[in-house]
Design a protein around this motif. Structure first.
Motif, mmCIF file in Angstrom:
data_model
loop_
_atom_site.group_PDB
_atom_site.id
_atom_site.type_symbol
_atom_site.label_atom_id
_atom_site.label_comp_id
_atom_site.label_asym_id
_atom_site.label_seq_id
_atom_site.Cartn_x
_atom_site.Cartn_y
_atom_site.Cartn_z
ATOM 1 N N UNK A 160 0.680 -1.214 -0.562
ATOM 2 C CA UNK A 160 -0.090 0.434 -0.079
ATOM 3 C C UNK A 160 1.063 1.274 0.396
ATOM 4 N N UNK A 161 2.280 1.316 -0.082
ATOM 5 C CA UNK A 161 3.034 2.144 -0.434
ATOM 6 C C UNK A 161 4.100 2.453 -1.561
ATOM 7 N N UNK A 162 4.284 3.233 -2.115
ATOM 8 C CA UNK A 162 4.964 3.512 -3.820
ATOM 9 C C UNK A 162 5.826 4.633 -3.445
ATOM 10 N N UNK A 163 7.509 4.880 -2.957
ATOM 11 C CA UNK A 163 7.724 5.079 -2.874
ATOM 12 C C UNK A 163 8.343 6.113 -5.007
ATOM 13 N N UNK A 164 8.329 7.633 -4.508
ATOM 14 C CA UNK A 164 8.005 8.049 -6.073
ATOM 15 C C UNK A 164 9.058 9.118 -6.005
ATOM 16 N N UNK A 165 8.452 9.420 -8.113
ATOM 17 C CA UNK A 165 9.629 10.383 -7.342
ATOM 18 C C UNK A 165 8.782 12.584 -7.068
ATOM 19 N N UNK A 166 9.121 12.253 -6.065
ATOM 20 C CA UNK A 166 8.429 13.498 -5.312
ATOM 21 C C UNK A 166 7.051 13.247 -5.633
ATOM 22 N N UNK A 167 6.311 14.624 -4.553
ATOM 23 C CA UNK A 167 4.740 13.787 -4.552
ATOM 24 C C UNK A 167 4.540 14.169 -6.288
ATOM 25 N N UNK A 168 4.978 15.118 -7.067
ATOM 26 C CA UNK A 168 4.353 15.165 -8.136
ATOM 27 C C UNK A 168 4.389 13.935 -9.309
ATOM 28 N N UNK A 169 5.391 12.961 -8.554
ATOM 29 C CA UNK A 169 5.543 11.594 -10.104
ATOM 30 C C UNK A 169 4.555 11.101 -9.054
ATOM 31 N N UNK A 170 3.981 11.146 -7.941
ATOM 32 C CA UNK A 170 2.726 10.582 -7.156
ATOM 33 C C UNK A 170 1.247 10.413 -7.712
ATOM 34 N N UNK A 171 1.523 11.420 -8.621
ATOM 35 C CA UNK A 171 0.329 11.920 -9.312
ATOM 36 C C UNK A 171 0.677 11.986 -10.560
ATOM 37 N N UNK A 172 1.746 11.468 -11.127
ATOM 38 C CA UNK A 172 1.397 11.383 -13.049
ATOM 39 C C UNK A 172 0.809 10.289 -12.173
ATOM 40 N N UNK A 173 1.145 9.086 -11.567
ATOM 41 C CA UNK A 173 1.059 7.865 -11.319
ATOM 42 C C UNK A 173 -0.153 7.869 -11.202
ATOM 43 N N UNK A 174 -1.669 8.143 -10.382
ATOM 44 C CA UNK A 174 -2.278 8.393 -10.538
ATOM 45 C C UNK A 174 -2.897 8.652 -11.456
ATOM 46 N N UNK A 175 -2.622 9.542 -12.890
ATOM 47 C CA UNK A 175 -3.194 9.707 -13.454
ATOM 48 C C UNK A 175 -3.388 8.865 -14.130
ATOM 49 N N UNK A 176 -1.920 7.906 -14.480
ATOM 50 C CA UNK A 176 -1.880 7.092 -15.602
ATOM 51 C C UNK A 176 -2.023 6.008 -15.123
#
Length: 387
Positions: A92-108
Protein backbone atom coordinates in the motif's frame (compact mmCIF):
# COMPACT_ATOMS: atom_id res chain seq x y z
CA UNK A 1 5.37 17.51 -42.02
CA UNK A 2 7.94 20.10 -41.00
CA UNK A 3 10.25 19.27 -38.12
CA UNK A 4 8.80 22.38 -36.46
CA UNK A 5 5.46 20.55 -36.19
CA UNK A 6 6.76 17.86 -33.85
CA UNK A 7 4.87 18.86 -30.72
CA UNK A 8 2.27 16.45 -29.44
CA UNK A 9 -1.35 17.49 -29.28
CA UNK A 10 -1.52 16.51 -25.64
CA UNK A 11 0.87 19.35 -24.70
CA UNK A 12 -0.33 21.85 -27.28
CA UNK A 13 -1.79 24.09 -24.58
CA UNK A 14 1.33 24.05 -22.36
CA UNK A 15 3.44 27.15 -21.87
CA UNK A 16 6.34 27.90 -19.55
CA UNK A 17 4.90 28.35 -16.06
CA UNK A 18 4.53 31.84 -14.61
CA UNK A 19 6.61 30.66 -11.68
CA UNK A 20 9.66 29.85 -13.78
CA UNK A 21 9.09 32.87 -16.00
CA UNK A 22 9.21 35.20 -12.99
CA UNK A 23 12.36 33.48 -11.72
CA UNK A 24 14.03 34.35 -15.02
CA UNK A 25 12.84 37.96 -14.75
CA UNK A 26 14.04 38.13 -11.15
CA UNK A 27 17.49 36.88 -12.14
CA UNK A 28 17.61 39.38 -15.00
CA UNK A 29 16.77 42.29 -12.73
CA UNK A 30 18.73 41.10 -9.70
CA UNK A 31 15.72 40.92 -7.40
CA UNK A 32 14.90 38.86 -4.33
CA UNK A 33 13.03 35.75 -5.43
CA UNK A 34 9.88 35.26 -3.37
CA UNK A 35 8.24 33.70 -6.39
CA UNK A 36 9.44 30.14 -6.85
CA UNK A 37 9.24 27.73 -3.91
CA UNK A 38 12.78 26.44 -4.22
CA UNK A 39 13.16 26.40 -0.41
CA UNK A 40 16.91 27.20 -0.20
CA UNK A 41 17.17 26.52 3.52
CA UNK A 42 19.65 24.25 5.31
CA UNK A 43 18.66 20.58 5.25
CA UNK A 44 18.95 18.58 8.49
CA UNK A 45 22.59 17.55 8.98
CA UNK A 46 21.46 14.05 10.02
CA UNK A 47 19.79 13.65 6.64
CA UNK A 48 22.75 14.93 4.65
CA UNK A 49 25.18 12.68 6.51
CA UNK A 50 22.92 9.64 6.13
CA UNK A 51 22.65 10.20 2.37
CA UNK A 52 26.40 10.76 2.07
CA UNK A 53 27.05 7.54 3.97
CA UNK A 54 24.71 5.65 1.63
CA UNK A 55 26.68 6.99 -1.34
CA UNK A 56 29.96 5.96 0.32
CA UNK A 57 28.52 2.50 0.84
CA UNK A 58 27.91 2.38 -2.91
CA UNK A 59 24.18 1.69 -2.60
CA UNK A 60 23.91 2.56 -6.24
CA UNK A 61 21.84 -0.11 -7.96
CA UNK A 62 18.12 -0.11 -8.68
CA UNK A 63 15.80 -0.50 -5.74
CA UNK A 64 12.44 -2.17 -5.92
CA UNK A 65 10.08 -0.14 -8.07
CA UNK A 66 8.13 0.89 -4.96
CA UNK A 67 11.18 1.79 -2.89
CA UNK A 68 13.67 0.19 -0.52
CA UNK A 69 12.20 -1.79 2.35
CA UNK A 70 13.66 0.47 5.03
CA UNK A 71 12.09 3.60 3.56
CA UNK A 72 8.66 2.08 3.05
CA UNK A 73 8.71 0.86 6.65
CA UNK A 74 9.78 4.29 7.88
CA UNK A 75 7.05 6.03 5.87
CA UNK A 76 4.45 3.57 7.18
CA UNK A 77 5.50 4.37 10.76
CA UNK A 78 5.34 8.10 10.02
CA UNK A 79 1.86 7.76 8.49
CA UNK A 80 0.57 5.87 11.52
CA UNK A 81 2.10 8.29 14.03
CA UNK A 82 1.38 11.64 12.37
CA UNK A 83 -1.44 11.09 9.87
CA UNK A 84 -3.28 8.32 11.75
CA UNK A 85 -3.25 6.21 8.57
CA UNK A 86 -2.29 2.55 8.83
CA UNK A 87 -0.88 1.00 5.66
CA UNK A 88 0.80 -2.24 4.68
CA UNK A 89 4.25 -1.12 3.47
CA UNK A 90 4.46 -4.18 1.27
CA UNK A 91 1.35 -3.48 -0.83
CA UNK A 92 0.00 0.00 0.00
CA UNK A 93 3.00 2.30 -0.42
CA UNK A 94 4.97 3.40 -3.47
CA UNK A 95 8.04 5.63 -3.22
CA UNK A 96 7.91 8.11 -6.11
CA UNK A 97 9.83 10.90 -7.80
CA UNK A 98 8.41 13.52 -5.48
CA UNK A 99 4.72 14.05 -4.85
CA UNK A 100 4.57 15.25 -8.47
CA UNK A 101 5.61 11.77 -9.59
CA UNK A 102 2.95 10.30 -7.34
CA UNK A 103 0.30 12.37 -9.10
CA UNK A 104 1.51 11.31 -12.54
CA UNK A 105 1.31 7.67 -11.47
CA UNK A 106 -2.22 8.20 -10.16
CA UNK A 107 -3.39 9.88 -13.36
CA UNK A 108 -1.82 7.33 -15.68
CA UNK A 109 -2.64 4.29 -13.59
CA UNK A 110 -6.21 5.00 -12.54
CA UNK A 111 -7.88 7.36 -15.01
CA UNK A 112 -8.91 7.34 -18.66
CA UNK A 113 -9.03 10.20 -21.16
CA UNK A 114 -12.22 12.16 -20.67
CA UNK A 115 -12.52 11.36 -16.96
CA UNK A 116 -13.29 14.43 -14.87
CA UNK A 117 -11.50 15.44 -11.67
CA UNK A 118 -12.90 18.17 -9.43
CA UNK A 119 -10.29 20.67 -8.17
CA UNK A 120 -10.53 23.69 -5.89
CA UNK A 121 -9.53 27.15 -7.13
CA UNK A 122 -7.08 28.75 -6.47
CA UNK A 123 -5.21 25.61 -7.49
CA UNK A 124 -1.63 24.53 -7.96
CA UNK A 125 -1.12 24.90 -11.71
CA UNK A 126 0.89 21.68 -11.96
CA UNK A 127 -2.13 19.70 -10.84
CA UNK A 128 -4.41 21.13 -13.50
CA UNK A 129 -1.83 20.89 -16.29
CA UNK A 130 -0.98 17.29 -15.39
CA UNK A 131 -4.67 16.41 -15.45
CA UNK A 132 -5.03 17.93 -18.90
CA UNK A 133 -1.90 16.27 -20.31
CA UNK A 134 -3.31 12.94 -19.12
CA UNK A 135 -6.36 13.62 -21.27
CA UNK A 136 -8.60 14.14 -18.27
CA UNK A 137 -10.78 17.16 -17.57
CA UNK A 138 -10.38 19.45 -14.53
CA UNK A 139 -13.68 20.77 -13.18
CA UNK A 140 -13.10 23.83 -11.01
CA UNK A 141 -14.83 24.91 -7.80
CA UNK A 142 -13.98 28.50 -6.87
CA UNK A 143 -13.22 29.07 -3.19
CA UNK A 144 -14.04 32.45 -1.70
CA UNK A 145 -11.54 34.69 0.08
CA UNK A 146 -10.56 35.51 2.73
CA UNK A 147 -11.04 32.06 4.30
CA UNK A 148 -11.18 30.23 0.96
CA UNK A 149 -14.48 28.58 1.78
CA UNK A 150 -16.47 26.62 -0.78
CA UNK A 151 -20.14 25.94 -1.35
CA UNK A 152 -20.88 22.21 -0.93
CA UNK A 153 -23.62 22.54 -3.52
CA UNK A 154 -20.93 23.29 -6.11
CA UNK A 155 -19.77 19.69 -5.82
CA UNK A 156 -23.14 18.42 -6.98
CA UNK A 157 -23.40 21.14 -9.61
CA UNK A 158 -20.13 20.07 -11.22
CA UNK A 159 -20.65 16.33 -11.06
CA UNK A 160 -21.44 14.48 -14.28
CA UNK A 161 -21.39 10.86 -15.39
CA UNK A 162 -17.68 11.30 -16.20
CA UNK A 163 -16.67 12.56 -12.72
CA UNK A 164 -14.18 10.15 -11.16
CA UNK A 165 -12.41 11.99 -8.33
CA UNK A 166 -12.01 15.06 -6.12
CA UNK A 167 -8.53 16.52 -5.62
CA UNK A 168 -7.72 18.29 -2.34
CA UNK A 169 -4.46 20.14 -1.60
CA UNK A 170 -4.18 20.75 2.13
CA UNK A 171 -2.42 22.81 3.33
CA UNK A 172 -2.83 24.51 -0.02
CA UNK A 173 -0.59 26.10 -2.58
CA UNK A 174 -1.09 29.02 -3.25
CA UNK A 175 -3.86 29.82 -0.75
CA UNK A 176 -2.39 28.37 2.42
CA UNK A 177 -5.84 26.97 3.16
CA UNK A 178 -6.06 24.12 5.66
CA UNK A 179 -9.24 22.15 4.97
CA UNK A 180 -11.13 21.62 8.21
CA UNK A 181 -12.39 18.24 9.37
CA UNK A 182 -15.94 19.38 8.61
CA UNK A 183 -15.03 20.45 5.08
CA UNK A 184 -13.26 17.17 4.46
CA UNK A 185 -16.34 15.41 5.82
CA UNK A 186 -18.45 17.10 3.14
CA UNK A 187 -16.01 15.93 0.47
CA UNK A 188 -15.90 12.42 1.94
CA UNK A 189 -19.68 12.11 1.95
CA UNK A 190 -19.79 13.32 -1.65
CA UNK A 191 -17.17 10.75 -2.71
CA UNK A 192 -18.93 7.90 -0.94
CA UNK A 193 -22.37 8.84 -2.25
CA UNK A 194 -21.19 8.90 -5.85
CA UNK A 195 -18.46 6.21 -5.67
CA UNK A 196 -15.62 8.64 -6.39
CA UNK A 197 -11.94 8.63 -5.49
CA UNK A 198 -10.38 11.18 -3.19
CA UNK A 199 -6.89 12.44 -4.05
CA UNK A 200 -4.95 14.47 -1.50
CA UNK A 201 -1.70 16.36 -1.93
CA UNK A 202 -0.38 16.80 1.63
CA UNK A 203 3.16 17.96 0.87
CA UNK A 204 2.88 20.86 3.37
CA UNK A 205 1.33 18.70 6.09
CA UNK A 206 3.72 19.82 8.86
CA UNK A 207 3.28 23.52 8.13
CA UNK A 208 0.04 24.47 9.89
CA UNK A 209 -0.35 27.53 12.12
CA UNK A 210 -2.58 29.28 14.63
CA UNK A 211 -4.02 26.13 16.14
CA UNK A 212 -5.04 24.60 12.81
CA UNK A 213 -5.09 20.80 12.57
CA UNK A 214 -3.85 18.83 9.59
CA UNK A 215 -6.38 16.11 8.82
CA UNK A 216 -5.80 13.43 6.20
CA UNK A 217 -8.89 12.63 4.14
CA UNK A 218 -8.07 8.92 4.28
CA UNK A 219 -8.74 8.87 8.05
CA UNK A 220 -12.41 9.78 7.69
CA UNK A 221 -14.92 6.89 7.96
CA UNK A 222 -15.12 4.84 4.79
CA UNK A 223 -12.45 6.85 2.97
CA UNK A 224 -9.21 4.85 3.19
CA UNK A 225 -10.40 2.36 0.56
CA UNK A 226 -11.05 5.18 -1.93
CA UNK A 227 -8.31 7.72 -1.11
CA UNK A 228 -4.92 8.33 -2.72
CA UNK A 229 -2.68 10.14 -0.21
CA UNK A 230 0.32 11.87 -1.80
CA UNK A 231 3.14 13.58 0.04
CA UNK A 232 6.90 13.87 0.11
CA UNK A 233 9.93 15.31 1.80
CA UNK A 234 10.97 18.21 -0.45
CA UNK A 235 9.39 20.94 1.68
CA UNK A 236 9.75 19.33 5.11
CA UNK A 237 13.51 18.81 4.82
CA UNK A 238 14.36 21.51 2.23
CA UNK A 239 15.44 18.89 -0.33
CA UNK A 240 13.40 20.02 -3.32
CA UNK A 241 16.06 18.73 -5.70
CA UNK A 242 16.15 15.20 -4.26
CA UNK A 243 12.72 14.33 -5.69
CA UNK A 244 11.57 11.89 -3.03
CA UNK A 245 7.88 11.41 -2.40
CA UNK A 246 5.34 8.67 -1.95
CA UNK A 247 1.76 7.64 -2.48
CA UNK A 248 -0.24 5.67 0.08
CA UNK A 249 -3.41 3.89 -0.98
CA UNK A 250 -5.21 0.57 -0.63
CA UNK A 251 -3.59 -2.22 -2.64
CA UNK A 252 -6.17 -2.14 -5.44
CA UNK A 253 -5.18 1.49 -6.13
CA UNK A 254 -1.49 1.34 -5.20
CA UNK A 255 -0.93 -1.62 -7.55
CA UNK A 256 -1.71 0.21 -10.83
CA UNK A 257 0.23 3.26 -9.64
CA UNK A 258 3.23 1.05 -8.90
CA UNK A 259 3.11 -0.34 -12.44
CA UNK A 260 3.31 3.19 -13.85
CA UNK A 261 6.07 4.16 -11.44
CA UNK A 262 8.10 1.15 -12.62
CA UNK A 263 7.47 1.98 -16.28
CA UNK A 264 8.16 5.73 -16.14
CA UNK A 265 10.79 6.03 -13.42
CA UNK A 266 12.11 2.52 -12.57
CA UNK A 267 12.73 3.72 -9.02
CA UNK A 268 13.56 6.80 -6.98
CA UNK A 269 17.31 7.50 -6.41
CA UNK A 270 18.48 4.55 -4.33
CA UNK A 271 21.17 6.12 -2.11
CA UNK A 272 18.85 9.03 -1.29
CA UNK A 273 16.14 6.55 -0.33
CA UNK A 274 18.51 4.83 2.08
CA UNK A 275 19.68 8.14 3.51
CA UNK A 276 16.13 9.35 4.06
CA UNK A 277 15.09 6.07 5.68
CA UNK A 278 17.94 6.31 8.19
CA UNK A 279 17.28 9.99 8.91
CA UNK A 280 13.57 9.45 9.53
CA UNK A 281 14.52 7.17 12.41
CA UNK A 282 16.54 9.84 14.23
CA UNK A 283 14.87 13.16 13.38
CA UNK A 284 12.41 13.89 16.18
CA UNK A 285 9.28 16.00 16.57
CA UNK A 286 11.35 18.93 17.79
CA UNK A 287 12.59 19.39 14.21
CA UNK A 288 9.06 19.71 12.86
CA UNK A 289 8.12 22.10 15.65
CA UNK A 290 11.12 24.25 14.82
CA UNK A 291 10.48 24.54 11.09
CA UNK A 292 6.83 25.35 11.81
CA UNK A 293 7.91 28.20 14.09
CA UNK A 294 10.40 29.52 11.52
CA UNK A 295 7.91 29.57 8.67
CA UNK A 296 5.21 31.14 10.85
CA UNK A 297 7.66 33.86 11.87
CA UNK A 298 8.49 34.51 8.21
CA UNK A 299 4.78 34.59 7.40
CA UNK A 300 4.03 37.07 10.16
CA UNK A 301 6.96 39.31 9.29
CA UNK A 302 6.11 39.57 5.62
CA UNK A 303 2.35 39.87 6.10
CA UNK A 304 2.97 42.77 8.49
CA UNK A 305 5.26 44.37 5.91
CA UNK A 306 2.62 44.00 3.20
CA UNK A 307 0.00 45.68 5.39
CA UNK A 308 2.39 48.53 6.20
CA UNK A 309 2.97 48.94 2.45
CA UNK A 310 -0.77 49.30 1.84
CA UNK A 311 -1.27 45.85 0.36
CA UNK A 312 -3.72 43.20 1.60
CA UNK A 313 -2.36 39.72 2.34
CA UNK A 314 -4.66 36.75 2.74
CA UNK A 315 -2.87 35.37 5.80
CA UNK A 316 -2.31 31.64 5.18
CA UNK A 317 -3.32 28.98 7.68
CA UNK A 318 -0.57 26.69 6.42
CA UNK A 319 2.22 26.19 3.84
CA UNK A 320 4.54 29.12 3.12
CA UNK A 321 2.76 31.10 0.41
CA UNK A 322 0.95 34.40 0.77
CA UNK A 323 -1.68 35.43 -1.76
CA UNK A 324 -1.87 39.21 -1.70
CA UNK A 325 -4.48 41.61 -3.09
CA UNK A 326 -2.81 44.29 -5.21
CA UNK A 327 -5.96 46.05 -6.42
CA UNK A 328 -4.54 49.38 -5.25
CA UNK A 329 -2.10 49.35 -8.18
CA UNK A 330 -5.08 49.70 -10.51
CA UNK A 331 -3.55 47.43 -13.15
CA UNK A 332 -6.25 44.72 -13.10
CA UNK A 333 -3.64 42.34 -14.54
CA UNK A 334 -1.78 40.00 -12.22
CA UNK A 335 1.34 39.63 -14.32
CA UNK A 336 1.62 43.37 -14.81
CA UNK A 337 1.28 43.80 -11.04
CA UNK A 338 3.97 41.19 -10.36
CA UNK A 339 6.32 42.93 -12.79
CA UNK A 340 5.52 46.30 -11.19
CA UNK A 341 6.52 44.93 -7.78
CA UNK A 342 9.70 43.40 -9.19
CA UNK A 343 10.75 46.50 -11.11
CA UNK A 344 9.96 49.01 -8.35
CA UNK A 345 10.72 47.03 -5.17
CA UNK A 346 13.11 44.37 -6.47
CA UNK A 347 10.99 41.53 -5.06
CA UNK A 348 9.69 38.74 -7.28
CA UNK A 349 6.22 37.26 -6.83
CA UNK A 350 4.00 35.15 -9.09
CA UNK A 351 0.89 36.37 -10.88
CA UNK A 352 -2.24 35.13 -9.13
CA UNK A 353 -3.79 34.35 -12.50
CA UNK A 354 -1.47 31.32 -12.69
CA UNK A 355 -3.66 29.67 -10.04
CA UNK A 356 -7.11 30.43 -11.44
CA UNK A 357 -9.15 29.22 -14.39
CA UNK A 358 -11.52 32.16 -13.85
CA UNK A 359 -10.49 35.82 -13.63
CA UNK A 360 -10.43 35.63 -9.82
CA UNK A 361 -6.64 35.97 -9.71
CA UNK A 362 -6.31 39.13 -11.79
CA UNK A 363 -5.63 41.31 -8.72
CA UNK A 364 -3.60 38.79 -6.74
CA UNK A 365 0.08 37.89 -6.55
CA UNK A 366 1.72 35.07 -4.61
CA UNK A 367 4.78 35.48 -2.41
CA UNK A 368 6.80 32.53 -1.08
CA UNK A 369 8.53 33.02 2.28
CA UNK A 370 10.47 29.73 2.28
CA UNK A 371 13.70 31.69 2.50
CA UNK A 372 16.27 32.37 5.22
CA UNK A 373 15.09 34.95 7.74
CA UNK A 374 17.51 37.60 6.53
CA UNK A 375 16.21 37.30 2.96
CA UNK A 376 12.61 37.74 4.09
CA UNK A 377 13.64 40.74 6.20
CA UNK A 378 15.33 42.32 3.21
CA UNK A 379 12.29 41.71 1.02
CA UNK A 380 10.02 43.16 3.73
CA UNK A 381 12.16 46.29 3.80
CA UNK A 382 12.10 46.64 0.03
CA UNK A 383 8.33 46.27 -0.19
CA UNK A 384 7.96 49.44 1.90
CA UNK A 385 8.61 51.42 -1.27
CA UNK A 386 4.84 51.18 -1.82
CA UNK A 387 3.96 53.04 1.40
Amino acid sequence: MSTQDFRSERIGFLQQSEIRAMTRECNRLGGINLGQGVCPLPSPPELLEAAAQAVREDLSTYSRFDGVDELRLAIARKLKRYNKIEVDPETELVTTIGSAGAFICALQGLFNPGDEIIVFEPFYGYHVNAIRVAGCVPKVITMKAPDWSFDPEDLERLRTDRTRAVLVNTPGNPSGKVFSRDELGVIADFCKTHDLLGITDEIYEYLVYDGQEHVSLATLPGMFERTITMSGFSKTFAITGWRLGYVAAPAHLAGPMGLVNDLFYICAPTPLQHGLARALEVIGDDYFDEIRKKYKANRDLFCDALVQAGLTPHVPEGSYYILTDVTRFGLNDARASAMHILEKAGVASVAGSAFFATDGGRNLVRFCVAQPREVVEQAAERIQVFK
